[in-house]
Design an enzyme around this catalytic site. Sequence first.
Site, PDB file in Angstrom:
ATOM      1  CB  SER A 254      -0.941   0.025   1.214  1.00 40.09           C
ATOM      2  OG  SER A 254      -0.288   0.573   2.344  1.00 40.09           O
ATOM      3  CB  VAL A 255      -0.210   4.786  -0.643  1.00 37.17           C
ATOM      4  CG1 VAL A 255      -1.375   4.859   0.339  1.00 37.17           C
ATOM      5  CG2 VAL A 255       0.454   6.147  -0.806  1.00 37.17           C
ATOM      6  CE  LYS A 256      -2.357   5.926   4.978  1.00 32.59           C
ATOM      7  NZ  LYS A 256      -2.280   7.348   5.369  1.00 32.59           N
ATOM      8  CG  ASP A 257       4.439  -0.421   2.213  1.00 36.36           C
ATOM      9  OD1 ASP A 257       3.649  -0.650   3.151  1.00 36.36           O
ATOM     10  OD2 ASP A 257       4.724  -1.266   1.355  1.00 36.36           O
TER      11      ASP A 257
ATOM     12  CB  ALA B  23       5.363   2.348   7.400  1.00 33.16           C
TER      13      ALA B  23
END
Length: 362
Positions: free
Chosen positions: A69-72, A75
């Site tokens: 996901s884009v949230k990598d 993170a």
Amino acid sequence: MAASRVLSRFSRRSTTVPRSVGIRFASKDVRNGFIDLVGRTPLIRLNKLSEETGCDITVKAEHMNPGGSVKDRAALYLVKEAEEKGVLKPGGTVVEGTAGNTGIGLAHMCLAKGYKCVIFMPNNQSQEKIDLLKALGADVRPVPVVPFDDQMNYNHQARRFTETLENAVWTNQFDNTANRRAHFETTGPEIWQQTNGQVDAIVFGTGTGGTLAGTGSFLKSKNPNVKVILADPQGSVLYNYFKIGELVRTEGSSITEGIGQGRVTSNLQGAPIDDSVFIHDTEAIEMTYFLLHEEGFFVGASSGLNVAAAVKVAKMLGPGHLITTCLCDSGQRYFTRLFNKSWIESKGLLDAIPEKYHHSLY
């Protein structure tokens, strides 16, 4: 211990491992471990929608990040900042409040870097996300859904839990601007390079605000004429905030996970946003199925919302413009909801899915 056993078995099988095995790879195409896989995702033109609108509708393939996901991106930067400040040391614990994807990205980072991971999340999120987090070794703590101003909100619980630990960090994705910096330093430059500086507008749904604010700030620094537009689901306050300057919720609540907000986060404060568009769940779900059956992309409803918003922006700007958004994550993370006929019917969304696509429902 497990790694040492694996290495021990490997050494028994082979005695010819070069000492400088990593140095042999000079090509930029070879990524250096999990962390080096984050970012540099392809930019894809959606052909049918581009032909329909007369604009180039493009998407960053963020579902192709290593954690899915884009949230990598966020993170990685949240952990990196904690390390740089010295608040997270070897063997420490990363704690976050998240609707899922940031937690999944953090769980991967913790495995790659040797940290423990604890995730507080609203108990209305998809079971697939919870199961995946557990498979990644995270300590998952679902809690009842309450507003941010309630001290039992999952973010506040994450913060208080962190305060009871040593060598631990609450990464605070909503208000830690390392999230925004991730997109200023990676997503924005990638879009600028991939479009040869020809991008006319970007549009993203917003949860923390990091993607839109960071990407938009970078692109505005390169060309102030680039339009930065927020896409908002029903039940969120941000559409009205950027339209009329008031934190007033739009009617209803949304099936989309991880986007929509009841406040302006620190990541979103001061973001150079030109406009906002409202996307109803019917539009998001219809586009999610269109992307699957007409463009070939199996993605979640937040991706459907993003692309539906990009089409609206294309119609606002007129033919000949280049609009960029992103595919946030895979539809597999929502399979038992988005592709379950009973669940879709319970949300009153079956009629939003063209009948020719109903064979995808189980």
